[in-house]
Design a protein around this motif. Structure first.
Motif, PDB file in Angstrom:
ATOM      1  N   PHE A  97       7.489   3.448  -4.548  1.00  0.00           N
ATOM      2  CA  PHE A  97       8.104   4.103  -6.623  1.00  0.00           C
ATOM      3  C   PHE A  97       6.874   5.272  -6.475  1.00  0.00           C
ATOM      4  O   PHE A  97       7.790   6.071  -7.531  1.00  0.00           O
ATOM      5  N   LYS A  98       6.273   5.417  -5.709  1.00  0.00           N
ATOM      6  CA  LYS A  98       5.369   7.244  -5.974  1.00  0.00           C
ATOM      7  C   LYS A  98       5.910   7.961  -5.148  1.00  0.00           C
ATOM      8  O   LYS A  98       6.375   9.601  -5.939  1.00  0.00           O
ATOM      9  N   ASP A 128      -0.217   4.659   0.829  1.00  0.00           N
ATOM     10  CA  ASP A 128       1.250   5.330  -0.041  1.00  0.00           C
ATOM     11  C   ASP A 128       2.034   6.226  -0.633  1.00  0.00           C
ATOM     12  O   ASP A 128       2.250   7.627  -0.190  1.00  0.00           O
ATOM     13  N   PRO A 141       3.203  -3.448 -12.091  1.00  0.00           N
ATOM     14  CA  PRO A 141       2.095  -4.259 -10.353  1.00  0.00           C
ATOM     15  C   PRO A 141       1.397  -3.074 -10.907  1.00  0.00           C
ATOM     16  O   PRO A 141       1.349  -1.700 -10.923  1.00  0.00           O
ATOM     17  N   THR A 142      -0.265  -3.609 -11.132  1.00  0.00           N
ATOM     18  CA  THR A 142      -0.705  -2.045 -11.053  1.00  0.00           C
ATOM     19  C   THR A 142      -2.180  -1.381 -10.501  1.00  0.00           C
ATOM     20  O   THR A 142      -2.730  -2.515 -10.433  1.00  0.00           O
ATOM     21  N   GLY A 143      -1.869  -0.663 -10.424  1.00  0.00           N
ATOM     22  CA  GLY A 143      -3.633  -0.119  -9.161  1.00  0.00           C
ATOM     23  C   GLY A 143      -4.671   0.172 -10.362  1.00  0.00           C
ATOM     24  O   GLY A 143      -4.963   0.372 -11.403  1.00  0.00           O
ATOM     25  N   PHE A 157      -4.075   2.343 -12.651  1.00  0.00           N
ATOM     26  CA  PHE A 157      -2.760   2.499 -14.288  1.00  0.00           C
ATOM     27  C   PHE A 157      -2.039   3.543 -14.149  1.00  0.00           C
ATOM     28  O   PHE A 157      -1.348   3.684 -15.408  1.00  0.00           O
ATOM     29  N   GLY A 158      -1.364   4.466 -13.711  1.00  0.00           N
ATOM     30  CA  GLY A 158      -0.355   5.169 -13.767  1.00  0.00           C
ATOM     31  C   GLY A 158       0.502   4.864 -14.233  1.00  0.00           C
ATOM     32  O   GLY A 158       1.103   5.559 -15.118  1.00  0.00           O
ATOM     33  N   SER A 206      -1.757  -1.258  -1.706  1.00  0.00           N
ATOM     34  CA  SER A 206      -1.457  -0.398  -2.730  1.00  0.00           C
ATOM     35  C   SER A 206      -2.553  -0.994  -4.159  1.00  0.00           C
ATOM     36  O   SER A 206      -2.211   0.066  -4.505  1.00  0.00           O
ATOM     37  N   MET A 207      -2.561  -1.802  -4.524  1.00  0.00           N
ATOM     38  CA  MET A 207      -3.047  -2.281  -5.489  1.00  0.00           C
ATOM     39  C   MET A 207      -4.786  -2.975  -5.408  1.00  0.00           C
ATOM     40  O   MET A 207      -5.423  -3.537  -6.161  1.00  0.00           O
ATOM     41  N   THR A 221       8.087  -1.983  -6.835  1.00  0.00           N
ATOM     42  CA  THR A 221       7.095  -0.486  -6.679  1.00  0.00           C
ATOM     43  C   THR A 221       7.800  -0.492  -5.247  1.00  0.00           C
ATOM     44  O   THR A 221       7.436   0.909  -5.047  1.00  0.00           O
ATOM     45  N   ALA A 222       8.042  -1.240  -4.193  1.00  0.00           N
ATOM     46  CA  ALA A 222       8.307  -1.271  -2.640  1.00  0.00           C
ATOM     47  C   ALA A 222       9.287  -1.873  -2.452  1.00  0.00           C
ATOM     48  O   ALA A 222       9.250  -2.859  -2.899  1.00  0.00           O
TER      49      ALA A 222
HETATM   50  C1  LIG Z   1       0.449   3.068  -5.847  1.00  0.00           C
HETATM   51  C2  LIG Z   1       1.079   1.522  -5.939  1.00  0.00           C
HETATM   52  C3  LIG Z   1       1.040   0.592  -6.958  1.00  0.00           C
HETATM   53  C4  LIG Z   1      -0.240   0.796  -8.199  1.00  0.00           C
HETATM   54  O1  LIG Z   1       0.284   1.843  -8.971  1.00  0.00           O
HETATM   55  P1  LIG Z   1      -0.754   2.421  -9.991  1.00  0.00           P
HETATM   56  O2  LIG Z   1       0.504   3.713 -10.747  1.00  0.00           O
HETATM   57  O3  LIG Z   1      -1.929   3.310  -8.946  1.00  0.00           O
HETATM   58  O4  LIG Z   1      -0.798   1.467 -11.388  1.00  0.00           O
HETATM   59  C5  LIG Z   1       1.475  -0.860  -6.901  1.00  0.00           C
HETATM   60  N1  LIG Z   1       2.697  -1.303  -5.602  1.00  0.00           N
HETATM   61  C6  LIG Z   1       3.016  -0.207  -5.189  1.00  0.00           C
HETATM   62  C7  LIG Z   1       3.793   0.141  -3.956  1.00  0.00           C
HETATM   63  C8  LIG Z   1       2.678   0.808  -5.043  1.00  0.00           C
HETATM   64  O5  LIG Z   1       1.979   1.814  -3.988  1.00  0.00           O
END
Ligand SMILES: *Cc1c(COP(=O)(O)O)cnc(C)c1O
Length: 457
Positions: A100-101, A132, A242-244, A246-247, A296-297, A399-400
């Protein structure tokens, strides 16, 4: 007050704080209804315009946004797939690097390039990545002549797909640096480069990391896109994220502040659970990072959480600054019962270890035929565990792409996901990278040399 272009280029504010708009642009029910049926790029223009103001000409912005999502591997850009009663997966992995980035980076790279050209300036982006972010930035900046992009990653500690996605971007302004060290070493080195003012000014250093405000703005769009598809503003929707850092979930919170009727946010995490622990206790407490199958989390300090604290503290910058400093000094921060309850009105939480995550991948595959990557599986399980009102649709953010994490997905489901057509030959492409020691002087010398080579050409 700063304009959007200044905030875009600066990344972090001079006082160390994060940028936010003075007030949230408002979309009433009629404005939201008017988004129905728009293409992703058109909808993005409506949402992003009020943040950009006069910094970028409106027609130019529309063309930047159309371009940003043009190469995505699905015409819907962020398609919704229903996998259960009132449960949808929003696929955010159709961009060039399958995570998702790309949504934020494709816009960020083009916006940077546009603003720099207008000013006749160049910048050097340096960053650290555990996988990522680096590839998403490379893909976004490969055609941006005004930007040289360097990413440091820990040698041997990213997945093969992640490494190849970084090392096969064939463009003279793209530089993958494998550092003999850990991700933290890479991050420390990047910080040290920014603190070296001579180096920073000479090379016009800039950052594309997750605290850049423009990244959040681009991510707000898909919350509107999904909600409108599911009947907004006439039906509230919930999101499981799914959060790392928090963006991503913060962008959803911003969409809600702009008037989108969102019922609930569910914060999904792996065993690196600082955020679930916050929502369970009102206290943010640092601990060590454990590697997981959702790498990524694997984060303990969620940099964008500061933006949420600012809202929780009634947009009081001084109080927020004190709280953030306290957290940095002591590794702990308590917001008190009232604010904790306020946070809980909107956010629920769910954590999963790797065994549970694999079980979810296997179960969902067996019951619906749908293959999830480990990060997305956490969102789906978090949604199922936190369904408060069965009549409210929940959207779980994927997200992936599962092919980004083939080993874990195969372990869980017995299926090896194949890469989409655009990346099918990834394993045959030629790799280009340097391996450098964990040594600031050597890395700065390399960056300097590459940038001057480019300047001479
Ligand atoms: C970066 C990422 C996250 C976490 O997103 P945040 O915005 O940092 O919370 C989750 N899943 C994947 C695959 C990512 O690359």
């Amino acid at each position: 007050m700063l304009e959007f272009d200044e905030v875009l280029l600066a990344g972090l504010a001079r006082d160390g704080g994060l940028y936010l708009p003075e007030s949230w642009p408002q979309f009433d029910a009629a404005d939201i209804r008017a988004l129905r049926g728009l293409s992703y790029g058109e909808l993005a223009t409506r949402i992003v315009s009020p943040f950009v103001g006069d910094s970028i000409d409106k027609a130019e912005l529309a063309s930047i946004l159309a371009d940003s999502y043009d190469d995505f591997g699905h015409d819907a850009v962020a398609p919704l797939t229903q996998i259960d009663a009132n449960l949808w997966v929003m696929e955010l992995f159709h961009g060039p690097t399958l995570a998702f980035k790309d949504f934020a980076m494709q816009f960020l790279g083009r916006a940077f390039d546009h603003v720099l050209r207008k000013r006749g300036e160049r910048v050097t982006i340096v960053g650290a990545t555990s996988g990522d972010t680096g590839s998403a930035a490379f893909e976004a900046c490969r055609h941006c002549d005004a930007i040289d992009t360097f990413f440091l990653f820990p040698n041997g500690r990213v997945s093969e797909v992640q490494r190849r996605q970084m090392t096969t971007v064939d463009s003279a302004n793209i530089h993958a640096i494998a550092v003999d060290g850990t991700f933290d070493d890479c991050q420390d080195m990047v910080k040290a480069m920014f603190n070296d003012t001579v180096f920073r000014d000479e090379l016009h250093l800039s950052a594309a990391n997750s605290i850049n405000w423009a990244r959040i703005v681009a991510q707000i769009v898909y919350y509107f896109h999904a909600a409108v598809s599911l009947g907004s503003p006439d039906r509230p929707v919930s999101f499981s994220v799914p959060t790392g850092n928090f963006g991503n979930v913060y962008a959803g919170y911003a969409a809600r502040a702009m008037g989108l009727p969102i019922d609930q946010f569910i914060v999904g995490s792996n065993v690196n659970d600082i955020l679930p622990r916050f929502f369970e206790s009102g206290s943010l407490k640092m601990s060590g990072v454990t590697p997981t199958i959702s790498p990524s989390m694997d984060i303990q300090v969620s940099s964008n959480f500061e933006r949420f604290l600012f809202e929780l503290y009634g947009r009081d910058g001084a109080v927020t600054g004190d709280a953030v400093n306290e957290f940095r000094d002591t590794g702990e921060l308590s917001v008190g019962d009232n604010l904790w309850q306020k946070a809980r009105e909107t956010f629920s939480e769910h954590r999963m270890d790797d065994t549970e995550t694999k079980a979810v991948i296997g179960d969902v595959q067996a019951s619906s035929g749908y293959l999830l990557d480990p990060h997305s599986a956490i969102a789906v399980a978090a949604a199922r565990a936190n369904k408060k009102d069965p009549s409210v649709p929940i959207v779980a953010l994927a997200t992936a792409h599962p092919a980004k994490f083939p080993d874990a997905v195969n372990d869980a489901s017995g299926i090896t996901p194949s890469l989409p057509p655009a990346l099918a030959d990834l394993h045959e492409r030629e790799e280009r990278m340097v391996v450098l020691p964990n040594d600031l002087a050597r890395i700065e010398a390399y960056v300097r040399e590459q940038v001057s080579l480019k300047g001479a050409a």
